[in-house]
Design a protein around this motif. Structure first.
Motif, mmCIF file in Angstrom:
data_model
loop_
_atom_site.group_PDB
_atom_site.id
_atom_site.type_symbol
_atom_site.label_atom_id
_atom_site.label_comp_id
_atom_site.label_asym_id
_atom_site.label_seq_id
_atom_site.Cartn_x
_atom_site.Cartn_y
_atom_site.Cartn_z
ATOM 1 N N ALA A 25 24.209 40.204 33.113
ATOM 2 C CA ALA A 25 24.115 41.231 32.076
ATOM 3 C C ALA A 25 23.810 42.592 32.671
ATOM 4 N N CYS A 28 27.065 43.946 34.282
ATOM 5 C CA CYS A 28 28.028 44.348 33.252
ATOM 6 C C CYS A 28 27.575 45.623 32.546
ATOM 7 N N TRP A 36 25.946 44.553 26.655
ATOM 8 C CA TRP A 36 25.390 43.408 27.379
ATOM 9 C C TRP A 36 23.861 43.436 27.403
#
Length: 64
Positions: A25, A28, A36
């Motif tokens: 996460a 991203c 995210w």
């Protein structure tokens, strides 16, 4: 006593899942997908739900 055990179960569940999902996460989010970052409250909610289900199951098995 039961509350502290439930909190420990929730924390243990959260850390077990977060160790794999949080780095993905973060990368991203760094690459432009700010949505995210919503995984953080979702992980906390899932851990609390899992610990509540586990405590309820244990209560049903051992108390009844």
């Amino acid at each position: 006593m039961l509350g502290s055990r439930a909190a420990a179960i929730a924390f243990e569940t959260l850390t077990a899942v977060a160790i794999f999902t949080v780095p993905i996460a973060n990368m991203c989010a760094l690459l432009g997908g700010r949505n995210w970052l919503a995984i953080y409250p979702a992980l906390v909610g899932a851990a609390l739900l899992a610990s509540a289900a586990l405590v309820a199951f244990n209560w049903l098995v051992f108390i009844w």
